[in-house]
Design a protein around this motif. Structure first.
Motif, PDB file in Angstrom:
ATOM      1  N   THR A  57      -2.436  -3.226  -1.490  1.00 45.03           N
ATOM      2  CA  THR A  57      -3.377  -2.761  -2.507  1.00 45.03           C
ATOM      3  C   THR A  57      -3.549  -3.858  -3.556  1.00 45.03           C
ATOM      4  O   THR A  57      -2.559  -4.417  -4.044  1.00 45.03           O
ATOM      5  CB  THR A  57      -2.873  -1.484  -3.197  1.00 45.03           C
TER       6      THR A  57
ATOM      7  N   ASP B 189      -0.469 -11.400   8.743  1.00 43.96           N
ATOM      8  CA  ASP B 189      -0.344 -10.057   9.306  1.00 43.96           C
ATOM      9  C   ASP B 189       0.563  -9.151   8.486  1.00 43.96           C
ATOM     10  O   ASP B 189       1.216  -8.256   9.022  1.00 43.96           O
ATOM     11  CB  ASP B 189       0.152 -10.133  10.745  1.00 43.96           C
TER      12      ASP B 189
ATOM     13  N   VAL C 224      -9.585  -9.774   2.598  1.00 43.76           N
ATOM     14  CA  VAL C 224     -10.008  -9.725   4.000  1.00 43.76           C
ATOM     15  C   VAL C 224     -10.281 -11.133   4.520  1.00 43.76           C
ATOM     16  O   VAL C 224      -9.881 -11.510   5.637  1.00 43.76           O
ATOM     17  CB  VAL C 224     -11.252  -8.834   4.151  1.00 43.76           C
TER      18      VAL C 224
ATOM     19  N   PRO D 160       1.768  -6.075   6.195  1.00 46.20           N
ATOM     20  CA  PRO D 160       1.334  -4.670   6.218  1.00 46.20           C
ATOM     21  C   PRO D 160       0.229  -4.424   5.186  1.00 46.20           C
ATOM     22  O   PRO D 160      -0.031  -5.280   4.320  1.00 46.20           O
ATOM     23  CB  PRO D 160       2.615  -3.909   5.847  1.00 46.20           C
ATOM     24  N   PRO D 161      -0.437  -3.263   5.262  1.00 50.45           N
ATOM     25  CA  PRO D 161      -1.516  -2.979   4.307  1.00 50.45           C
ATOM     26  C   PRO D 161      -1.081  -3.159   2.857  1.00 50.45           C
ATOM     27  O   PRO D 161       0.047  -2.827   2.481  1.00 50.45           O
ATOM     28  CB  PRO D 161      -1.866  -1.520   4.610  1.00 50.45           C
TER      29      PRO D 161
ATOM     30  N   GLN E  86      -2.036   4.883   3.454  1.00 50.23           N
ATOM     31  CA  GLN E  86      -3.211   4.023   3.298  1.00 50.23           C
ATOM     32  C   GLN E  86      -3.349   3.186   4.564  1.00 50.23           C
ATOM     33  O   GLN E  86      -2.502   2.366   4.885  1.00 50.23           O
ATOM     34  CB  GLN E  86      -3.058   3.127   2.068  1.00 50.23           C
ATOM     35  N   GLY E  87      -4.431   3.374   5.280  1.00 50.24           N
ATOM     36  CA  GLY E  87      -4.556   2.779   6.604  1.00 50.24           C
ATOM     37  C   GLY E  87      -4.853   1.299   6.633  1.00 50.24           C
ATOM     38  O   GLY E  87      -4.732   0.663   7.677  1.00 50.24           O
ATOM     39  N   GLY E  88      -5.252   0.720   5.534  1.00 53.48           N
ATOM     40  CA  GLY E  88      -5.581  -0.702   5.489  1.00 53.48           C
ATOM     41  C   GLY E  88      -5.567  -1.187   4.065  1.00 53.48           C
ATOM     42  O   GLY E  88      -5.162  -0.461   3.148  1.00 53.48           O
ATOM     43  N   ASP E  89      -5.991  -2.421   3.866  1.00 54.45           N
ATOM     44  CA  ASP E  89      -6.039  -2.964   2.518  1.00 54.45           C
ATOM     45  C   ASP E  89      -7.059  -2.194   1.671  1.00 54.45           C
ATOM     46  O   ASP E  89      -8.076  -1.702   2.176  1.00 54.45           O
ATOM     47  CB  ASP E  89      -6.432  -4.439   2.558  1.00 54.45           C
ATOM     48  N   ALA E  90      -6.792  -2.118   0.361  1.00 55.70           N
ATOM     49  CA  ALA E  90      -7.687  -1.396  -0.540  1.00 55.70           C
ATOM     50  C   ALA E  90      -7.567  -1.979  -1.940  1.00 55.70           C
ATOM     51  O   ALA E  90      -6.648  -2.758  -2.235  1.00 55.70           O
ATOM     52  CB  ALA E  90      -7.368   0.099  -0.549  1.00 55.70           C
TER      53      ALA E  90
ATOM     54  N   ALA F 162       0.834  -1.194   0.000  1.00 57.91           N
ATOM     55  CA  ALA F 162       0.000   0.000   0.000  1.00 57.91           C
ATOM     56  C   ALA F 162       0.872   1.249   0.000  1.00 57.91           C
ATOM     57  O   ALA F 162       1.977   1.250   0.562  1.00 57.91           O
ATOM     58  CB  ALA F 162      -0.909   0.007   1.221  1.00 57.91           C
TER      59      ALA F 162
ATOM     60  N   ARG G 256      -6.975 -13.062   5.072  1.00 52.92           N
ATOM     61  CA  ARG G 256      -6.294 -12.653   6.305  1.00 52.92           C
ATOM     62  C   ARG G 256      -6.983 -13.252   7.529  1.00 52.92           C
ATOM     63  O   ARG G 256      -6.323 -13.751   8.447  1.00 52.92           O
ATOM     64  CB  ARG G 256      -6.286 -11.129   6.410  1.00 52.92           C
TER      65      ARG G 256
END
Length: 308
Positions: free
Chosen positions: A93, A88, A79, A90-91, A58-62, A54, A82
């Motif tokens: 994309t 675990d 999601v 990191p975020p 970017q605070g999380g997956d996208a 990411a 995971r």
């Protein structure tokens, strides 16, 4: 299951799927889905899907999919992976370059979700086909097929797959439509137009299809089973679908069929050259058409690091 500091991502293709056969049977009482007898074939028409780090902030997956907005099944796939594995990393994309028409009946969103599961498993070092199958089935009936792109005989609501060696012969001309169709609406209209096939008819069709797909001379489909029971409903809800079928049949397609629940249609021709000639002619008359070939496999590739 952590990622190396210099990891740049992985990518793969997410092939479109065509239902060379789609026979609709009775509704299952436990989930409201129809029993099907279907032959699924992956095509060279495919999205490009990558799983990459990411960007900062970017605070999380996208998901990044230019031109497509709203919820994306690929993100649901990541999601779910995971949650099931405890991965675990990191975020991340999911970067998707769309080539499969959107909401076209070619399982483009499902193919992207399948590809995301394959990419995540590769990146996490998880070798568990049964786990991926369970996750894919929970995401949607078309998602399991994309875990191993190719030719398959499908039962249940499409999730019970028998993988078939080889691919169906010929080349296809794919004609998208400038309208949208809701899959549930098409199934409802199909039920209104004609009662679903009986369970014993679906079982008999699966037996005949299994024999024909296993033909020593190569996979084939009996002419009377090269049908889509949703076609009349799609034409009824979007008449342009019928117009496109007429064009393909006039050009010699054998058969011409609605892709899934539509509105895209496809015509089968003898080979790539024949399909290309028809697509060129349609294009000259203002009808958008794409040539696609039956295919199998979609390996995952590591995105190489930038040289220092």
């Amino acid at each position: 299951m952590s990622l190396p500091p210099d990891w740049r991502g992985v990518r793969t293709l997410a092939p479109a799927k065509i239902n060379a056969t789609l026979l609709v049977g009775p509704v299952r009482p436990h989930d409201g889905r129809h029993e099907l007898a279907s032959v699924m074939q992956s095509l060279t028409l495919a999205d490009d899907v990558a799983l990459v780090p990411a960007p900062p902030g970017q605070g999380g997956d996208a998901v990044a999919c230019p031109g497509v907005t709203g919820p994306n099944l690929a993100l649901d796939a990541l999601v779910a992976f995971r949650a099931a594995t405890g991965w675990d990393a990191p975020p991340l994309t999911v970067r998707i370059e769309k080539r499969i028409p959107v909401a076209a009946g070619m399982a483009g969103g499902s193919a992207d979700a399948s590809a995301t599961l394959r990419l995540a498993a590769h990146a996490a070092g998880v070798d568990d086909p049964a786990l991926l199958q369970r996750l894919a089935t929970a995401l949607g009936a078309d998602v399991p097929h994309g875990l191993e792109p190719g030719l398959a005989l499908a039962a249940g609501a499409g999730e019970a797959l028998e993988r078939i060696d080889g691919v169906l012969p010929g080349g296809l001309v794919v004609v998208p439509a400038p309208v949208g169709l809701s899959t549930p609406a098409v199934f409802r209209r199909a039920d209104e137009l004609r009662p679903p096939r009986a369970a014993d008819e679906i079982a008999a069709a699966l037996g005949r299809l299994r024999a024909a797909l296993g033909d020593p001379a190569g996979p084939r489909i009996p002419d009377d089973l090269a049908a889509n029971d949703l076609a009349d409903a799609a034409v009824d809800l979007a008449p342009v679908v019928g117009d496109h079928l007429t064009l393909l049949r006039a050009a010699g397609a054998a058969p011409a069929t609605v892709c899934g629940s539509g509105p895209t249609v496809a015509g089968w021709f003898a080979d790539e050259a024949a399909a290309a000639a028809v697509a060129d002619d349609l294009g000259a008359h203002g009808v958008r058409a794409v040539v696609a070939l039956p295919t199998r496999g979609a390996p995952v590739a590591t995105i190489p690091a930038v040289p220092a």
